[in-house]
Motif scaffolding. Structure first.
Motif, mmCIF file in Angstrom:
data_model
loop_
_atom_site.group_PDB
_atom_site.id
_atom_site.type_symbol
_atom_site.label_atom_id
_atom_site.label_comp_id
_atom_site.label_asym_id
_atom_site.label_seq_id
_atom_site.Cartn_x
_atom_site.Cartn_y
_atom_site.Cartn_z
ATOM 1 N N GLY A 6 0.767 -1.238 0.000
ATOM 2 C CA GLY A 6 0.000 0.000 0.000
ATOM 3 C C GLY A 6 0.798 1.288 0.000
ATOM 4 O O GLY A 6 0.888 1.975 0.991
ATOM 5 N N ARG A 7 1.394 1.585 -1.103
ATOM 6 C CA ARG A 7 2.097 2.854 -1.209
ATOM 7 C C ARG A 7 1.103 3.975 -0.985
ATOM 8 O O ARG A 7 -0.049 3.893 -1.390
ATOM 9 N N ARG A 53 3.175 12.224 1.652
ATOM 10 C CA ARG A 53 4.525 12.333 2.227
ATOM 11 C C ARG A 53 5.517 11.963 1.143
ATOM 12 O O ARG A 53 5.342 10.973 0.447
ATOM 13 N N MET A 54 6.529 12.747 1.026
ATOM 14 C CA MET A 54 7.475 12.530 -0.046
ATOM 15 C C MET A 54 8.227 11.210 0.108
ATOM 16 O O MET A 54 8.588 10.810 1.204
ATOM 17 N N ASN A 55 8.462 10.582 -0.997
ATOM 18 C CA ASN A 55 9.237 9.349 -0.999
ATOM 19 C C ASN A 55 10.723 9.707 -1.098
ATOM 20 O O ASN A 55 11.208 10.159 -2.129
ATOM 21 N N ALA A 56 11.398 9.484 0.021
ATOM 22 C CA ALA A 56 12.799 9.895 0.095
ATOM 23 C C ALA A 56 13.678 9.089 -0.854
ATOM 24 O O ALA A 56 14.676 9.588 -1.364
ATOM 25 N N THR A 57 13.280 7.872 -1.100
ATOM 26 C CA THR A 57 14.088 7.038 -1.990
ATOM 27 C C THR A 57 14.082 7.615 -3.408
ATOM 28 O O THR A 57 15.137 7.748 -4.044
ATOM 29 N N ALA A 58 12.918 7.964 -3.870
ATOM 30 C CA ALA A 58 12.812 8.518 -5.215
ATOM 31 C C ALA A 58 13.591 9.832 -5.301
ATOM 32 O O ALA A 58 14.280 10.118 -6.276
ATOM 33 N N THR A 60 16.117 10.751 -3.527
ATOM 34 C CA THR A 60 17.549 10.461 -3.510
ATOM 35 C C THR A 60 18.031 10.035 -4.887
ATOM 36 O O THR A 60 19.055 10.503 -5.380
ATOM 37 N N LEU A 61 17.266 9.168 -5.504
ATOM 38 C CA LEU A 61 17.669 8.671 -6.815
ATOM 39 C C LEU A 61 17.695 9.804 -7.831
ATOM 40 O O LEU A 61 18.628 9.948 -8.608
ATOM 41 N N SER A 62 16.673 10.610 -7.805
ATOM 42 C CA SER A 62 16.576 11.693 -8.761
ATOM 43 C C SER A 62 17.681 12.729 -8.555
ATOM 44 O O SER A 62 18.312 13.191 -9.499
ATOM 45 N N LEU A 63 17.894 13.051 -7.316
ATOM 46 C CA LEU A 63 18.883 14.074 -6.998
ATOM 47 C C LEU A 63 20.314 13.563 -7.095
ATOM 48 O O LEU A 63 21.247 14.329 -7.317
ATOM 49 N N THR A 67 19.918 11.490 1.743
ATOM 50 C CA THR A 67 19.596 12.345 2.882
ATOM 51 C C THR A 67 20.006 11.645 4.168
ATOM 52 O O THR A 67 19.595 12.036 5.243
ATOM 53 N N ARG A 98 14.188 18.228 7.692
ATOM 54 C CA ARG A 98 13.827 16.985 8.350
ATOM 55 C C ARG A 98 15.056 16.272 8.916
ATOM 56 O O ARG A 98 14.976 15.156 9.378
ATOM 57 N N HIS B 4 26.091 14.164 -11.440
ATOM 58 C CA HIS B 4 26.179 14.614 -10.053
ATOM 59 C C HIS B 4 27.577 14.426 -9.525
ATOM 60 O O HIS B 4 28.519 15.001 -10.005
ATOM 61 N N THR B 57 19.633 2.507 -3.788
ATOM 62 C CA THR B 57 18.498 3.435 -3.848
ATOM 63 C C THR B 57 17.597 3.098 -5.030
ATOM 64 O O THR B 57 16.375 3.005 -4.897
ATOM 65 N N LEU B 61 13.718 1.717 -4.960
ATOM 66 C CA LEU B 61 12.624 2.404 -5.641
ATOM 67 C C LEU B 61 11.913 1.444 -6.585
ATOM 68 O O LEU B 61 10.684 1.376 -6.630
ATOM 69 N N ARG B 123 7.936 7.009 4.709
ATOM 70 C CA ARG B 123 8.829 7.313 3.612
ATOM 71 C C ARG B 123 9.325 6.054 2.918
ATOM 72 O O ARG B 123 10.157 6.104 2.074
ATOM 73 N N ARG B 146 -1.669 -0.598 7.431
ATOM 74 C CA ARG B 146 -2.147 -0.072 6.158
ATOM 75 C C ARG B 146 -1.002 -0.090 5.147
ATOM 76 O O ARG B 146 -1.167 -0.460 3.990
ATOM 77 N N ASP B 147 0.156 0.282 5.593
ATOM 78 C CA ASP B 147 1.324 0.287 4.710
ATOM 79 C C ASP B 147 1.953 -1.093 4.600
ATOM 80 O O ASP B 147 2.966 -1.256 3.924
#
Lengths: 339, 339
Positions: A6-7, A53-58, A60-63, A67, A98, B4, B57, B61, B123, B146-147
């Motif tokens: 359940g994402r 809530r932001m997905n930190a994994t995504a 991180t990958l994108s950036l 973190t 955060r 990067h 990472t 994802l 997250r 739920r998750d």
DNA sequence: CTGAAAGCGCTTACAG
DNA sequence: CTGAAAGCGCTTACAG
């Protein structure tokens, strides 16, 4: 739709809800000044309504940058390491929006060291590395710099990396001066093996300073009154028994760490030597144990060292500041009941 | 190319080098039985030549599940927590190909608790959650379920989650029986405030069992001989002074934790009471400190508890085993010099 | 100021 | 047994 587990809602869900594009949502989330206020408000509302809530994994990958911060420590349960870690933890959780996550790596055997370094460095899941008390090799520094991975050393000294250290030689001198001032002249030492698999050198540095100060005072550190072993309590106790079993035992003992000093105390007790009347004992570190048992010791600011190291690392990560500065912390002698 | 910071080679680089597709490389990396041996060999060679390392990472994802485990602990420096954590660390690093990473969250104030839970749970950077000593709310469990986020409790009891606990009530009984057997009849207690911001209940459970056992023996826990405060050393010392300042002070004191017992010992010393002649002291936990100061205590297997909890969590993550089992650990009284 | 599109580095049905 | 393609959830030049 919901595939794995359940994402929660994604940035696209928020975008749809707010009637904007995902790009705009991302901009709002990242406080980009480009978005006009009414739009921001709509996005924020959608975020709240959806409980997004932001997905930190995504992210991180994108950036391309993480973190989390990797912290490598030896012997996770050593009091001094824990105390340092506490400073690190306190600092890390306070930073930025955060804060940084803390990925912990414990090195209980020399071999694990290399694994930890490689795992943390190469998998780019970490924005920076904090290495506590573990000597680092040039090849490893090369690897870190190749990856442009910021790294800070705590309780380790290397000219190429920023570091928070203490002058162990000076600490040894302080111990000697204290004992000398108390009128001792037959003084012993209990510390780590000069060479050990980890390459720890603190004990030896302390012993050198100690010996040098004694000599300067016209005294000396008699090799017969030195004992070396593993950096643990039991071993220090055994060594102390052997020291006190001599025909002319020392009247004072400098232990390379508080943990070892506790062992020394036990050894004294076992041999029926009163502390400090028969033998005075001084340790090094000032961990909480020292206060509890009333141990005189050379205090180094453990917790603060963790905070400082964390600050250096954050600076390196966020501002690219990575001059190999050396922050040397203050040492003080804390006199209690064992001298 | 290298955008990067000097990212290392990717799966595509390996694919090119080996003359296969990225999909095949991925399969080899994941030990899929689909790939024929010669191909595997080529891929492996390419991996070695390039020094390729998988980007965790990206994998997280793509898979929708993380390779790290989140551990939430209160008061990172408490000896008992550290000892537990050590068990967790030891277990986690041993699992699977490369083990699980350990994301550490320290809760130093009740408010941080919620943040930590949410951060870790939502997250989805974490494959499971290990919650140490912190009571959990139903709403939080709802969120976890739920998750579909596996969670295990350590030193906390909740019927809906797998957990590793100890029978604190029974521990209190053991303490009472020990003191009674030593011939004490005027017995005091020093523990946590019955209600506290974190919702900790161990101290109260121990006290209840203690009181019940006394009554069963025809004795009782006189309310006038009880003192409550924060779970720290200084406070326990102050409480002890007040207890010993009474006209008829207790001849024995049960402290809800070893840390508090140390405070009790200090209090006795400050009041000139000899231990155990004037007052006997028994603690709870058997942290390393207890052995060092010679404290009699109720031992709970701290390190082992961490190992067990880690095992439960891994089982939940890897095999989907998440029946809310309760593993109750053994308590034993360790008699030393304070009783 | 906002959107469409490409990309971060993996995995995995779907074809073949 | 292997590959092309789509997708995981973000970010960010590039246009407009």
């Amino acid at each position: 739709m919901v595939s794995h587990r359940g994402r929660g809602p994604t940035i696209r869900d928020v975008a749809r809800r707010a009637g904007v594009s995902a790009a705009t949502v991302s901009r709002v989330l990242n406080d980009s000044p480009l978005v006009v206020e009414p739009t921001r408000a709509r996005v924020r509302a959608a975020v709240d309504e959806l409980g997004y809530r932001m997905n930190a994994t995504a992210r991180t990958l994108s950036l391309g940058r993480a973190t989390a911060v990797g912290v490598v420590v030896p012997f996770f349960t050593t009091h001094s390491v824990i105390e340092r870690l506490r400073g690190v933890v306190a600092r890390l959780s306070g930073y930025g929006q955060r804060g940084y996550d803390l990925l912990l790596f414990d090195v209980e055997a020399p071999a694990q060291r290399a694994d930890a370094m490689r795992d943390l460095a190469d998998r780019n899941r970490v924005a920076g590395l904090l290495i506590v008390s573990l000597p680092i090799f040039d090849a490893e520094i090369d690897a870190l710099q190749r990856d442009e991975l910021p790294a800070v050393l705590l309780d380790v000294r290397h000219p190429r990396l920023p570091r928070v250290v203490v002058d162990n030689v000076r600490g040894g001198e302080l111990a000697a001066e204290h004992l000398l001032a108390k009128g001792h002249s037959r003084i012993g030492f209990v510390g780590d093996h000069p060479t050990n698999a980890y390459g720890f050198t603190s004990s030896e540095d302390r012993r050198r300073g100690f010996g040098a100060a004694l000599e300067r005072a016209g005294n000396r550190l008699d090799p017969a009154l030195q004992r070396f072993g593993l950096a643990d309590r039991e071993e220090a106790e055994v060594l102390t028994r052997s020291l006190l079993g001599r025909s002319s035992p020392p009247t004072a003992i400098f232990a390379a760490s508080d943990l070892q000093a506790i062992g020394v105390l036990k050894g004294c007790e076992a041999m029926g030597a009163r502390v400090p009347e028969d033998v005075a004992v001084i340790g090094f570190d000032d961990v909480d144990l020292a206060e509890i048992v009333g141990l005189t010791t050379i205090r180094q600011p453990l917790r603060e060292s963790g905070e400082q190291a964390a600050d250096l690392l954050i600076a390196a990560i966020e501002d690219g500041v990575d001059d190999p500065v050396e922050e040397v912390q203050q040492l003080t002698v804390v006199e209690r009941r064992t001298t």
